[in-house]
Write a protein that holds these residues in place. Structure first.
Motif, mmCIF file in Angstrom:
data_model
loop_
_atom_site.group_PDB
_atom_site.id
_atom_site.type_symbol
_atom_site.label_atom_id
_atom_site.label_comp_id
_atom_site.label_asym_id
_atom_site.label_seq_id
_atom_site.Cartn_x
_atom_site.Cartn_y
_atom_site.Cartn_z
ATOM 1 N N UNK A 1 -2.794 -61.076 5.452
ATOM 2 C CA UNK A 1 -1.541 -60.589 6.054
ATOM 3 C C UNK A 1 -1.259 -59.183 5.516
ATOM 4 N N UNK A 2 -0.104 -58.618 5.882
ATOM 5 C CA UNK A 2 0.167 -57.213 5.528
ATOM 6 C C UNK A 2 0.185 -56.991 4.017
ATOM 7 N N UNK A 3 0.458 -58.029 3.250
ATOM 8 C CA UNK A 3 0.419 -57.885 1.787
ATOM 9 C C UNK A 3 -0.991 -58.137 1.245
ATOM 10 N N UNK A 4 -1.546 -59.273 1.581
ATOM 11 C CA UNK A 4 -2.859 -59.677 1.045
ATOM 12 C C UNK A 4 -3.938 -59.104 1.965
ATOM 13 N N UNK A 5 -4.163 -57.808 1.768
ATOM 14 C CA UNK A 5 -5.026 -57.088 2.700
ATOM 15 C C UNK A 5 -6.298 -56.539 2.034
ATOM 16 N N UNK A 6 -6.712 -57.178 0.956
ATOM 17 C CA UNK A 6 -8.077 -57.091 0.422
ATOM 18 C C UNK A 6 -8.440 -55.800 -0.339
ATOM 19 N N UNK B 1 -5.332 -53.875 12.455
ATOM 20 C CA UNK B 1 -6.548 -53.152 12.061
ATOM 21 C C UNK B 1 -7.606 -53.251 13.162
ATOM 22 N N UNK B 2 -8.409 -52.194 13.275
ATOM 23 C CA UNK B 2 -9.444 -52.141 14.322
ATOM 24 C C UNK B 2 -10.561 -53.137 14.012
ATOM 25 N N UNK C 1 -13.998 -54.685 13.174
ATOM 26 C CA UNK C 1 -15.081 -54.226 12.309
ATOM 27 C C UNK C 1 -14.624 -53.612 10.998
ATOM 28 N N UNK C 2 -13.292 -53.451 10.845
ATOM 29 C CA UNK C 2 -12.803 -52.917 9.571
ATOM 30 C C UNK C 2 -12.669 -54.058 8.551
ATOM 31 N N UNK C 3 -12.612 -53.675 7.287
ATOM 32 C CA UNK C 3 -12.532 -54.678 6.210
ATOM 33 C C UNK C 3 -11.273 -55.523 6.344
ATOM 34 N N UNK C 4 -10.142 -54.856 6.570
ATOM 35 C CA UNK C 4 -8.891 -55.614 6.622
ATOM 36 C C UNK C 4 -8.839 -56.532 7.833
ATOM 37 N N UNK C 5 -9.426 -56.097 8.951
ATOM 38 C CA UNK C 5 -9.502 -56.971 10.129
ATOM 39 C C UNK C 5 -10.361 -58.196 9.816
ATOM 40 N N UNK C 6 -11.482 -57.948 9.147
ATOM 41 C CA UNK C 6 -12.442 -59.034 8.918
ATOM 42 C C UNK C 6 -11.993 -59.998 7.818
ATOM 43 N N UNK D 1 -11.527 -49.319 5.685
ATOM 44 C CA UNK D 1 -10.589 -50.415 5.363
ATOM 45 C C UNK D 1 -9.832 -50.890 6.594
ATOM 46 N N UNK D 2 -9.369 -49.947 7.427
ATOM 47 C CA UNK D 2 -8.516 -50.293 8.569
ATOM 48 C C UNK D 2 -7.041 -50.241 8.205
ATOM 49 N N UNK D 3 -6.191 -50.511 9.194
ATOM 50 C CA UNK D 3 -4.735 -50.391 9.037
ATOM 51 C C UNK D 3 -4.215 -51.373 7.986
ATOM 52 N N UNK D 4 -3.071 -51.018 7.382
ATOM 53 C CA UNK D 4 -2.459 -51.839 6.326
ATOM 54 C C UNK D 4 -2.298 -53.296 6.776
#
Ligand code: GDP
Length: 144
Positions: A110-115, A98-99, A101-106, A90-93
């Motif tokens: 924002x910090x709330x709507x993070x998939x 987020x790193x 290649x992570x889901x949240x990066x891609x 997933x990656x960082x909140x």
């Protein structure tokens, strides 16, 4: 290595973006198996209970509103070190932190709507899975 279960949620913003299939592929590419899966729309009360640990924080009301704003997909994932493996996938909140290649990066906005959601420890995984699934709901695979 421990065979673990964890709770994952494909959050309402991901359904708005039409990426359920992409996120299930990320689960499988991470070597995890989906052993329970259901689509539902959380009531505000169900979302409040799920995020009770955040009650009193400034973002709590907005978080409950967002999580109950549309349907989501709740999954129980199983695999070796599933809890950390899914958190790493997933990656960082905060998607900005987020790193690559992570889901949240891609896909995060924002910090709330993070998939996505993923349990953060063995005890929370157990209680979060129980919040959505009966033990009889979960499938059992043959592991080689
Ligand atoms: P997670 O375990 O990475 O999901 O993070 P947390 O348990 O800290 O937060 C739960 C959820 O609340 C996050 O996934 C976000 O959707 C939301 N959230 C966390 N921190 C913030 C914040 O500072 N502002 C807002 N608006 N939402 C937040």
């Amino acid at each position: 290595m421990a065979l673990e279960k964890t709770l994952a949620i494909i959050k309402p913003d991901a359904l708005e973006k039409g990426i359920i299939g992409e996120l299930c592929k990320r689960v499988e590419d991470a070597g995890l198996k989906i052993v329970g899966m259901k689509m539902m729309q959380l009531t505000p009360k169900k979302a409040e209970g799920f995020y009770a640990v955040h009650q009193g924080k400034p973002f709590f009301a907005a978080l409950v509103k967002y999580m109950s704003s549309g349907p989501c997909v709740v999954m129980c994932l199983e695999g070796e070190n599933a809890i950390k493996r899914w958190r790493d996938t997933m990656g960082a909140t905060d998607p900005e932190k987020a790193a690559e290649g992570t889901i949240r990066k891609d896909f995060g906005t924002n910090i709330e709507r993070n998939v996505t959601h993923g349990s953060d420890a063995a005890d929370t995984a157990r209680s979060e899975i129980g919040y959505f699934f009966e033990s009889g709901d979960l499938m059992h695979y043959e592991w080689i």
